[in-house]
Design a protein around this motif. Structure first.
Motif, PDB file in Angstrom:
ATOM      1  N   LEU A   1       0.896  -1.285  -0.384  1.00 31.69           N
ATOM      2  CA  LEU A   1      -0.128  -0.223   0.086  1.00 31.69           C
ATOM      3  C   LEU A   1       1.003   0.903   0.068  1.00 31.69           C
ATOM      4  CD1 LEU A   1      -2.776  -0.435   2.644  1.00 31.69           C
ATOM      5  CD2 LEU A   1      -2.744  -1.135  -0.045  1.00 31.69           C
ATOM      6  N   VAL A   2       1.643   1.232   0.726  1.00 35.06           N
ATOM      7  CA  VAL A   2       3.030   2.370   1.266  1.00 35.06           C
ATOM      8  C   VAL A   2       3.757   2.517  -0.812  1.00 35.06           C
ATOM      9  CG1 VAL A   2       4.874   3.106   1.884  1.00 35.06           C
ATOM     10  CG2 VAL A   2       2.987   2.358   3.343  1.00 35.06           C
ATOM     11  N   PHE A   3       3.953   1.256  -1.007  1.00 36.67           N
ATOM     12  CA  PHE A   3       4.597   1.527  -2.371  1.00 36.67           C
ATOM     13  C   PHE A   3       4.030   1.898  -3.750  1.00 36.67           C
ATOM     14  CE2 PHE A   3       4.990  -0.049  -6.336  1.00 36.67           C
ATOM     15  CZ  PHE A   3       6.847  -0.308  -7.114  1.00 36.67           C
ATOM     16  N   PHE A   4       2.522   1.384  -3.192  1.00 38.92           N
ATOM     17  CA  PHE A   4       1.478   1.800  -3.982  1.00 38.92           C
ATOM     18  C   PHE A   4       0.929   3.294  -4.718  1.00 38.92           C
ATOM     19  CE2 PHE A   4      -2.906   1.609  -5.606  1.00 38.92           C
ATOM     20  CZ  PHE A   4      -2.679   1.489  -7.014  1.00 38.92           C
ATOM     21  N   VAL A   5       0.974   3.746  -2.747  1.00 39.33           N
ATOM     22  CA  VAL A   5       0.601   5.105  -2.860  1.00 39.33           C
ATOM     23  C   VAL A   5       1.823   6.426  -3.407  1.00 39.33           C
ATOM     24  CG1 VAL A   5      -0.107   7.298  -1.147  1.00 39.33           C
ATOM     25  CG2 VAL A   5      -1.772   5.198  -1.075  1.00 39.33           C
ATOM     26  N   ALA A   6       3.046   5.868  -2.820  1.00 39.11           N
ATOM     27  CA  ALA A   6       4.479   6.995  -2.961  1.00 39.11           C
ATOM     28  C   ALA A   6       4.341   6.454  -4.562  1.00 39.11           C
ATOM     29  CB  ALA A   6       4.932   5.972  -2.617  1.00 39.11           C
ATOM     30  N   PHE A   7       3.899   5.309  -5.243  1.00 41.04           N
ATOM     31  CA  PHE A   7       4.816   5.984  -6.453  1.00 41.04           C
ATOM     32  C   PHE A   7       3.256   5.653  -8.414  1.00 41.04           C
ATOM     33  CE2 PHE A   7       8.208   3.677  -4.818  1.00 41.04           C
ATOM     34  CZ  PHE A   7       9.352   4.450  -4.800  1.00 41.04           C
ATOM     35  N   ARG A   8       2.479   4.985  -7.332  1.00 41.78           N
ATOM     36  CA  ARG A   8       0.972   5.845  -8.251  1.00 41.78           C
ATOM     37  C   ARG A   8       0.018   6.753  -7.452  1.00 41.78           C
ATOM     38  NH1 ARG A   8       1.831   2.552 -12.660  1.00 41.78           N
ATOM     39  NH2 ARG A   8      -0.591   3.710 -13.154  1.00 41.78           N
ATOM     40  N   PRO A   9       0.149   7.992  -7.006  1.00 39.01           N
ATOM     41  CA  PRO A   9      -0.777   8.077  -6.430  1.00 39.01           C
ATOM     42  C   PRO A   9      -2.274   8.143  -7.066  1.00 39.01           C
ATOM     43  CG  PRO A   9       0.638   9.912  -6.808  1.00 39.01           C
ATOM     44  CD  PRO A   9       2.021   8.892  -7.398  1.00 39.01           C
ATOM     45  N   SER A  10      -2.305   8.419  -8.478  1.00 37.90           N
ATOM     46  CA  SER A  10      -3.162   8.869  -9.233  1.00 37.90           C
ATOM     47  C   SER A  10      -4.013   7.381  -9.386  1.00 37.90           C
ATOM     48  CB  SER A  10      -3.181   9.738 -10.655  1.00 37.90           C
ATOM     49  OG  SER A  10      -3.908   9.288 -11.470  1.00 37.90           O
ATOM     50  N   ALA A  11      -3.168   6.475  -9.187  1.00 34.73           N
ATOM     51  CA  ALA A  11      -3.907   4.843  -9.585  1.00 34.73           C
ATOM     52  C   ALA A  11      -3.942   4.706  -8.000  1.00 34.73           C
ATOM     53  CB  ALA A  11      -3.082   3.952 -10.070  1.00 34.73           C
ATOM     54  N   ALA A  12      -4.049   5.113  -6.727  1.00 36.39           N
ATOM     55  CA  ALA A  12      -4.373   4.518  -5.642  1.00 36.39           C
ATOM     56  C   ALA A  12      -5.756   5.356  -5.451  1.00 36.39           C
ATOM     57  CB  ALA A  12      -2.986   5.465  -4.878  1.00 36.39           C
ATOM     58  N   ALA A  13      -5.056   7.009  -5.957  1.00 38.22           N
ATOM     59  CA  ALA A  13      -7.082   7.914  -5.336  1.00 38.22           C
ATOM     60  C   ALA A  13      -8.114   7.345  -6.016  1.00 38.22           C
ATOM     61  CB  ALA A  13      -6.576   9.192  -6.268  1.00 38.22           C
ATOM     62  N   ASP A  14      -8.272   6.621  -8.116  1.00 42.86           N
ATOM     63  CA  ASP A  14      -8.694   5.934  -8.701  1.00 42.86           C
ATOM     64  C   ASP A  14      -9.096   4.835  -7.701  1.00 42.86           C
ATOM     65  OD1 ASP A  14      -8.802   7.760 -10.066  1.00 42.86           O
ATOM     66  OD2 ASP A  14      -7.305   6.958 -11.931  1.00 42.86           O
TER      67      ASP A  14
ATOM     68  N   LEU B   1     -13.565   2.808  -4.468  1.00 45.54           N
ATOM     69  CA  LEU B   1     -14.437   1.668  -3.535  1.00 45.54           C
ATOM     70  C   LEU B   1     -14.957   2.798  -3.157  1.00 45.54           C
ATOM     71  CD1 LEU B   1     -11.229   0.138  -1.855  1.00 45.54           C
ATOM     72  CD2 LEU B   1     -12.859  -0.518  -3.047  1.00 45.54           C
ATOM     73  N   GLY B   2     -15.400   4.478  -2.687  1.00 44.11           N
ATOM     74  CA  GLY B   2     -15.861   4.919  -2.319  1.00 44.11           C
ATOM     75  C   GLY B   2     -17.000   4.276  -2.616  1.00 44.11           C
ATOM     76  N   ASN B   3     -16.830   5.035  -4.128  1.00 45.89           N
ATOM     77  CA  ASN B   3     -18.804   4.549  -4.492  1.00 45.89           C
ATOM     78  C   ASN B   3     -19.457   3.705  -4.980  1.00 45.89           C
ATOM     79  OD1 ASN B   3     -18.499   7.397  -5.740  1.00 45.89           O
ATOM     80  ND2 ASN B   3     -17.197   6.921  -7.725  1.00 45.89           N
TER      81      ASN B   3
END
Length: 55
Positions: free
Chosen positions: A14-27, A32-34
């Motif tokens: 998760l840390v790696f995903f957010v750090a290196f792909r923040p746009s994809a992590a936000a999507d 999930l929220g929707n």
């Protein structure tokens, strides 16, 4: 022991995903929220229909 390793591995991913792909992590979080909102609306509609047919 395996559960601990998988937990820390998941956190590291998760840390790696957010750090290196923040746009994809936000999507992913938006999706999930929707999905949770759609589920909540569906449950609300179900109970509204249920109550209106009983009353």
């Amino acid at each position: 022991m395996v559960k601990k390793i998988l937990t820390w591995g998941g956190i590291a991913f998760l840390v790696f995903f957010v750090a290196f792909r923040p746009s994809a992590a936000a999507d992913v979080v938006k999706t999930l929220g929707n999905t949770l909102i759609d589920i909540g609306n569906g449950i609300g509609d179900f109970f509204s229909s249920l109550v209106s047919t009983i009353a």
